[in-house]
Design a protein around this motif. Sequence first.
Motif, PDB file in Angstrom:
ATOM      1  N   ARG A 223      32.940  -4.925 -28.884  1.00 42.97           N
ATOM      2  CA  ARG A 223      33.354  -5.429 -29.931  1.00 42.97           C
ATOM      3  C   ARG A 223      34.523  -4.798 -30.853  1.00 42.97           C
ATOM      4  O   ARG A 223      35.458  -5.319 -31.228  1.00 42.97           O
ATOM      5  N   TRP A 224      34.605  -3.510 -30.746  1.00 39.11           N
ATOM      6  CA  TRP A 224      35.725  -2.550 -31.239  1.00 39.11           C
ATOM      7  C   TRP A 224      36.798  -3.022 -30.731  1.00 39.11           C
ATOM      8  O   TRP A 224      37.874  -3.032 -31.311  1.00 39.11           O
ATOM      9  N   LYS A 225      36.798  -3.007 -29.397  1.00 42.75           N
ATOM     10  CA  LYS A 225      38.225  -3.470 -28.627  1.00 42.75           C
ATOM     11  C   LYS A 225      38.735  -4.743 -28.871  1.00 42.75           C
ATOM     12  O   LYS A 225      39.712  -5.015 -29.137  1.00 42.75           O
ATOM     13  N   GLU A 226      37.835  -5.644 -29.275  1.00 41.56           N
ATOM     14  CA  GLU A 226      38.130  -7.071 -29.540  1.00 41.56           C
ATOM     15  C   GLU A 226      38.791  -7.066 -31.179  1.00 41.56           C
ATOM     16  O   GLU A 226      39.713  -7.613 -31.497  1.00 41.56           O
ATOM     17  N   LEU A 227      38.071  -5.747 -31.758  1.00 37.87           N
ATOM     18  CA  LEU A 227      38.771  -5.921 -33.170  1.00 37.87           C
ATOM     19  C   LEU A 227      40.063  -5.430 -33.304  1.00 37.87           C
ATOM     20  O   LEU A 227      41.089  -5.690 -34.035  1.00 37.87           O
ATOM     21  N   ALA A 228      40.055  -4.271 -32.303  1.00 41.86           N
ATOM     22  CA  ALA A 228      41.504  -3.746 -32.130  1.00 41.86           C
ATOM     23  C   ALA A 228      42.516  -4.606 -31.757  1.00 41.86           C
ATOM     24  O   ALA A 228      43.745  -4.701 -32.663  1.00 41.86           O
ATOM     25  N   GLU A 229      42.318  -5.766 -31.172  1.00 38.90           N
ATOM     26  CA  GLU A 229      43.206  -6.572 -30.629  1.00 38.90           C
ATOM     27  C   GLU A 229      43.552  -7.708 -31.572  1.00 38.90           C
ATOM     28  O   GLU A 229      44.506  -7.932 -31.852  1.00 38.90           O
ATOM     29  N   GLU A 230      42.363  -8.242 -32.222  1.00 35.48           N
ATOM     30  CA  GLU A 230      42.444  -9.065 -33.564  1.00 35.48           C
ATOM     31  C   GLU A 230      43.378  -8.434 -34.522  1.00 35.48           C
ATOM     32  O   GLU A 230      43.968  -9.197 -35.142  1.00 35.48           O
TER      33      GLU A 230
ATOM     34  N   GLY B  54      22.958 -11.486 -26.284  1.00 35.26           N
ATOM     35  CA  GLY B  54      23.245 -10.357 -27.325  1.00 35.26           C
ATOM     36  C   GLY B  54      22.070  -9.085 -27.364  1.00 35.26           C
ATOM     37  O   GLY B  54      21.435  -8.753 -26.398  1.00 35.26           O
ATOM     38  N   ILE B  55      21.721  -8.682 -28.648  1.00 37.29           N
ATOM     39  CA  ILE B  55      21.124  -7.228 -28.828  1.00 37.29           C
ATOM     40  C   ILE B  55      20.042  -7.738 -29.777  1.00 37.29           C
ATOM     41  O   ILE B  55      20.109  -8.540 -30.733  1.00 37.29           O
ATOM     42  N   PHE B  56      18.527  -7.704 -29.353  1.00 43.50           N
ATOM     43  CA  PHE B  56      17.605  -7.932 -30.338  1.00 43.50           C
ATOM     44  C   PHE B  56      17.035  -6.620 -31.003  1.00 43.50           C
ATOM     45  O   PHE B  56      16.756  -5.764 -30.161  1.00 43.50           O
ATOM     46  N   PHE B  57      16.688  -6.910 -32.039  1.00 40.01           N
ATOM     47  CA  PHE B  57      16.509  -5.580 -32.827  1.00 40.01           C
ATOM     48  C   PHE B  57      14.945  -6.042 -33.542  1.00 40.01           C
ATOM     49  O   PHE B  57      14.945  -6.767 -34.466  1.00 40.01           O
ATOM     50  N   LYS B  58      13.905  -5.450 -32.838  1.00 43.02           N
ATOM     51  CA  LYS B  58      12.521  -5.972 -33.397  1.00 43.02           C
ATOM     52  C   LYS B  58      12.097  -5.044 -34.567  1.00 43.02           C
ATOM     53  O   LYS B  58      12.144  -3.981 -34.649  1.00 43.02           O
ATOM     54  N   GLU B  59      11.185  -6.048 -35.194  1.00 40.58           N
ATOM     55  CA  GLU B  59      11.118  -5.079 -36.576  1.00 40.58           C
ATOM     56  C   GLU B  59       9.740  -4.221 -36.084  1.00 40.58           C
ATOM     57  O   GLU B  59       8.789  -4.463 -35.183  1.00 40.58           O
ATOM     58  N   ILE B  60       9.591  -3.194 -36.764  1.00 39.01           N
ATOM     59  CA  ILE B  60       8.680  -1.998 -36.569  1.00 39.01           C
ATOM     60  C   ILE B  60       7.225  -2.449 -36.916  1.00 39.01           C
ATOM     61  O   ILE B  60       7.336  -3.087 -38.097  1.00 39.01           O
ATOM     62  N   GLY B  61       6.240  -2.272 -36.273  1.00 39.87           N
ATOM     63  CA  GLY B  61       5.039  -2.599 -37.003  1.00 39.87           C
ATOM     64  C   GLY B  61       4.491  -4.023 -36.734  1.00 39.87           C
ATOM     65  O   GLY B  61       3.456  -4.423 -37.228  1.00 39.87           O
ATOM     66  N   THR B  62       5.123  -4.822 -35.521  1.00 40.42           N
ATOM     67  CA  THR B  62       4.570  -6.175 -35.421  1.00 40.42           C
ATOM     68  C   THR B  62       4.241  -6.203 -33.822  1.00 40.42           C
ATOM     69  O   THR B  62       5.009  -5.621 -33.075  1.00 40.42           O
ATOM     70  N   ASP B  63       3.263  -6.863 -33.605  1.00 36.77           N
ATOM     71  CA  ASP B  63       2.825  -7.137 -32.012  1.00 36.77           C
ATOM     72  C   ASP B  63       3.651  -8.408 -31.496  1.00 36.77           C
ATOM     73  O   ASP B  63       3.816  -8.520 -30.281  1.00 36.77           O
TER      74      ASP B  63
ATOM     75  N   ILE C 142      15.552  -9.413 -35.703  1.00 37.61           N
ATOM     76  CA  ILE C 142      17.349  -9.977 -35.869  1.00 37.61           C
ATOM     77  C   ILE C 142      17.684  -9.905 -34.485  1.00 37.61           C
ATOM     78  O   ILE C 142      17.681  -8.873 -33.613  1.00 37.61           O
ATOM     79  N   PHE C 143      18.330 -11.151 -33.764  1.00 36.12           N
ATOM     80  CA  PHE C 143      19.248 -11.243 -32.748  1.00 36.12           C
ATOM     81  C   PHE C 143      20.733 -11.279 -32.977  1.00 36.12           C
ATOM     82  O   PHE C 143      21.111 -12.272 -33.905  1.00 36.12           O
ATOM     83  N   LYS C 144      21.398 -10.282 -32.833  1.00 36.10           N
ATOM     84  CA  LYS C 144      22.826 -10.229 -32.764  1.00 36.10           C
ATOM     85  C   LYS C 144      23.478 -10.649 -31.753  1.00 36.10           C
ATOM     86  O   LYS C 144      23.427 -10.100 -30.369  1.00 36.10           O
ATOM     87  N   PHE C 145      24.748 -11.478 -31.653  1.00 35.47           N
ATOM     88  CA  PHE C 145      25.471 -11.858 -30.477  1.00 35.47           C
ATOM     89  C   PHE C 145      26.835 -12.464 -30.968  1.00 35.47           C
ATOM     90  O   PHE C 145      27.131 -12.401 -32.119  1.00 35.47           O
ATOM     91  N   MET C 146      27.740 -12.587 -30.045  1.00 37.80           N
ATOM     92  CA  MET C 146      29.200 -13.105 -30.323  1.00 37.80           C
ATOM     93  C   MET C 146      29.257 -14.458 -29.873  1.00 37.80           C
ATOM     94  O   MET C 146      28.521 -14.994 -28.943  1.00 37.80           O
ATOM     95  N   ALA C 147      29.814 -15.079 -30.652  1.00 37.49           N
ATOM     96  CA  ALA C 147      29.919 -16.652 -30.276  1.00 37.49           C
ATOM     97  C   ALA C 147      31.515 -17.172 -31.059  1.00 37.49           C
ATOM     98  O   ALA C 147      31.770 -16.782 -32.238  1.00 37.49           O
ATOM     99  N   ASN C 148      32.275 -17.518 -30.426  1.00 39.78           N
ATOM    100  CA  ASN C 148      33.725 -17.941 -30.504  1.00 39.78           C
ATOM    101  C   ASN C 148      34.506 -16.692 -31.523  1.00 39.78           C
ATOM    102  O   ASN C 148      34.902 -17.012 -32.331  1.00 39.78           O
ATOM    103  N   SER C 149      34.165 -15.658 -30.842  1.00 41.60           N
ATOM    104  CA  SER C 149      34.914 -14.592 -31.249  1.00 41.60           C
ATOM    105  C   SER C 149      34.364 -14.000 -32.782  1.00 41.60           C
ATOM    106  O   SER C 149      35.064 -13.424 -33.424  1.00 41.60           O
ATOM    107  N   LYS C 150      33.229 -14.384 -32.952  1.00 44.46           N
ATOM    108  CA  LYS C 150      32.674 -14.003 -34.244  1.00 44.46           C
ATOM    109  C   LYS C 150      31.158 -13.202 -33.934  1.00 44.46           C
ATOM    110  O   LYS C 150      30.537 -13.691 -33.076  1.00 44.46           O
TER     111      LYS C 150
END
Length: 222
Positions: free
Chosen positions: A63-70, A179-188, A193-201
């Motif tokens: 992502r940092w590489k993409e930002l550097a280009e952008e 993408g990357i999934f960040f699971k809430e602590i304390g839930t079974d 939150i799921f974070k991902f890239m789509a259309n360069s965003k």
Amino acid sequence: MGKVKGRMDESILVCVYYGPNGERLIRRGHKMASIMDCPMYILTVDALPFDELDAEKSDYVERWKELAEELDVEEFIIRDNEKRPSAKVIAEVAHKHNITQIIIGQTAQSRWEEITKGSFMNVLLREITFVDFHVVSVDRAIKEDVDGIFEKGVRAYLVKDGDGFRIKFTLSKDAQYEGIFFKEIGTDFNNGIFKFMANSKMCNVHITDDQVADPSTISCKL
């Protein structure tokens, strides 16, 4: 990367480490570089070789590489497999590129954790002369996102499920987003939150019991 800038007597170095604050620092540096019309460099340092980084760290670097280009920065510098103290590496890069302004985040992560203590800054001040330092504190919401609400991120995929999406942790031909999934602590259940890239965003969406019931809740930003 990089265009001829109007002022070559000033140059900016943004030091980033893994976490959501990295992009914020880069954009802060770019705003300063645009105002000053000067070159900007991005630096990240890791003790491991790049090919041994886990998926989450690799995603940040990409992502940092993409930002550097952008943003058309002068150079994105990766110092991997680096065994020296980070202050030494920053000083070396600063001297090589005649840096006059250094931006560092105040995130409490890994080796950059020292930044919040006087010792790290004192070392930098001894190593690098005639440089202005900008220590940027983490936004409260971002800091909470990192410190204790979510578990460490894991690679995941969104697959179509009726009118919405379902999260999966194994790659299949039905995967729509990776993408990357960040699971809430304390839930079974898989809530988080799921974070991902789509259309360069960079996009994120809340997951409840494995599902994204309403795709319109997906939030994206450059």
